[in-house]
Design a protein around this motif. Sequence first.
Motif, short mmCIF file in Angstrom:
data_model
loop_
_atom_site.label_atom_id
_atom_site.label_comp_id
_atom_site.label_asym_id
_atom_site.label_seq_id
_atom_site.Cartn_x
_atom_site.Cartn_y
_atom_site.Cartn_z
N GLU A 180 26.83 21.99 31.48
CA GLU A 180 27.23 20.44 31.23
C GLU A 180 28.57 20.08 31.79
OE1 GLU A 180 29.06 22.86 27.49
OE2 GLU A 180 27.21 22.91 26.33
N ALA A 181 29.23 20.67 32.54
CA ALA A 181 29.99 20.17 33.79
C ALA A 181 30.10 19.03 34.41
CB ALA A 181 30.95 21.14 34.18
N ALA A 182 28.84 19.34 34.88
CA ALA A 182 27.45 18.33 35.77
C ALA A 182 26.67 17.29 35.28
CB ALA A 182 26.52 19.31 36.98
N SER A 183 26.84 17.00 33.73
CA SER A 183 26.21 16.60 33.35
C SER A 183 27.27 15.81 32.79
CB SER A 183 24.72 16.89 32.73
OG SER A 183 25.93 17.69 31.70
N SER A 184 28.04 15.84 32.78
CA SER A 184 29.05 15.21 31.92
C SER A 184 30.35 13.62 33.46
CB SER A 184 30.22 16.05 31.78
OG SER A 184 30.94 17.04 32.78
N GLY A 185 29.26 14.34 34.30
CA GLY A 185 30.30 13.37 35.85
C GLY A 185 31.15 13.38 35.98
N TYR A 186 31.89 15.22 35.35
CA TYR A 186 33.15 15.85 35.60
C TYR A 186 33.45 16.85 37.04
CZ TYR A 186 35.04 12.82 32.50
OH TYR A 186 35.08 11.43 31.46
N ALA A 187 33.91 16.77 38.21
CA ALA A 187 33.49 17.72 38.29
C ALA A 187 35.29 18.44 38.92
CB ALA A 187 33.97 16.91 40.60
N ALA A 188 34.67 19.57 38.99
CA ALA A 188 35.81 20.68 38.38
C ALA A 188 37.00 19.99 40.21
CB ALA A 188 35.76 22.15 38.33
N VAL A 189 38.08 20.11 39.85
CA VAL A 189 39.01 19.27 40.77
C VAL A 189 40.18 21.20 41.34
CG1 VAL A 189 41.03 18.46 41.53
CG2 VAL A 189 39.07 17.22 40.65
N VAL A 190 39.85 21.57 42.64
CA VAL A 190 40.77 22.88 42.37
C VAL A 190 42.25 22.53 43.16
CG1 VAL A 190 40.56 24.93 43.82
CG2 VAL A 190 38.80 24.28 42.78
N THR A 191 42.94 22.49 43.43
CA THR A 191 43.82 22.54 43.94
C THR A 191 44.77 23.34 44.24
OG1 THR A 191 45.08 22.51 42.07
CG2 THR A 191 44.42 20.09 42.98
N VAL A 192 44.85 23.39 46.20
CA VAL A 192 45.46 23.93 46.52
C VAL A 192 47.03 24.09 47.00
CG1 VAL A 192 45.08 25.96 48.43
CG2 VAL A 192 43.42 24.61 47.37
N THR A 193 47.97 24.96 46.58
CA THR A 193 49.37 24.56 47.15
C THR A 193 49.86 24.99 48.89
OG1 THR A 193 49.81 26.27 45.21
CG2 THR A 193 50.21 24.18 44.32
N GLU A 194 50.80 24.42 48.99
CA GLU A 194 51.21 25.42 50.34
C GLU A 194 51.24 26.42 50.11
OE1 GLU A 194 53.66 22.82 52.41
OE2 GLU A 194 53.16 20.77 51.92
N SER A 195 51.76 27.46 48.96
CA SER A 195 52.31 28.34 49.63
C SER A 195 50.91 29.59 48.69
CB SER A 195 53.28 29.09 47.58
OG SER A 195 53.06 28.56 46.40
N GLU A 196 50.06 29.14 48.61
CA GLU A 196 48.67 29.79 48.43
C GLU A 196 47.82 30.24 49.50
OE1 GLU A 196 46.45 27.71 45.53
OE2 GLU A 196 47.84 28.91 43.55
N VAL A 197 48.14 29.44 50.41
CA VAL A 197 47.53 28.78 52.06
C VAL A 197 48.01 30.11 52.76
CG1 VAL A 197 47.37 28.00 53.76
CG2 VAL A 197 46.64 26.87 51.28
#
Length: 197
Positions: A180-197
């Motif tokens: 459903e996510a792929a067919s709706s045209g929206y890609a899941a965006v994953v944000t990575v902050t500096e503190s997680e790296v």
Amino acid sequence: MEIKAMNCPNCAGSITFAVGQRTARCPYCDSTLEIKPEAAEVTLEKTKRAYRNISDTRAEYARRVKKWKIIAWVYYVVVFVMMAIGSVVIERTYEDSDAYDLGMTMIVMALISGFAMPPILTFIVPPAPEEVEEPLRLQGGWMRYIKLVGLAVMTVLAGFLAGYVIFNSMTPSEAQLEREAASSGYAAVVTVTESEV
């Protein structure tokens, strides 16, 4: 019980016997006599025997018809279940997964057997003996084949519909959510902050 009498051929004594009895003993000279049945008795016995044979033939035919109907209903239940389960499995899994392949295999087998089994069922319809009246006979031939194919098509559709209803009543799987996510045209965006790296 009807009792008859006759004279003994040896001593002329009176002998009584029941109708249907084949031997009698003379109470005077103790000789044993064979009693021949009358024409009416012979006819009655033949009629009873013929009726028993017809009854047995009809009962045997009824057993064979019942067995045939059980085989047919088991086949339709299996086709229905395969379609329903196959439909649910296909909708809930990825297209490249083993489960998806299993679901497709089940649906294809149900569709193939939906058209392959009716000729076999038509061929194995038990032949009716002459003693069975027309309304009690299970007819074979083209009309039976057409009815069986129609029932197979309805069973396949009912199985697919049941699978669809079951699928819609279930909570969405990960595969469904990703589709459903792929067919709706929206890609899941994953944000990575500096503190997680």
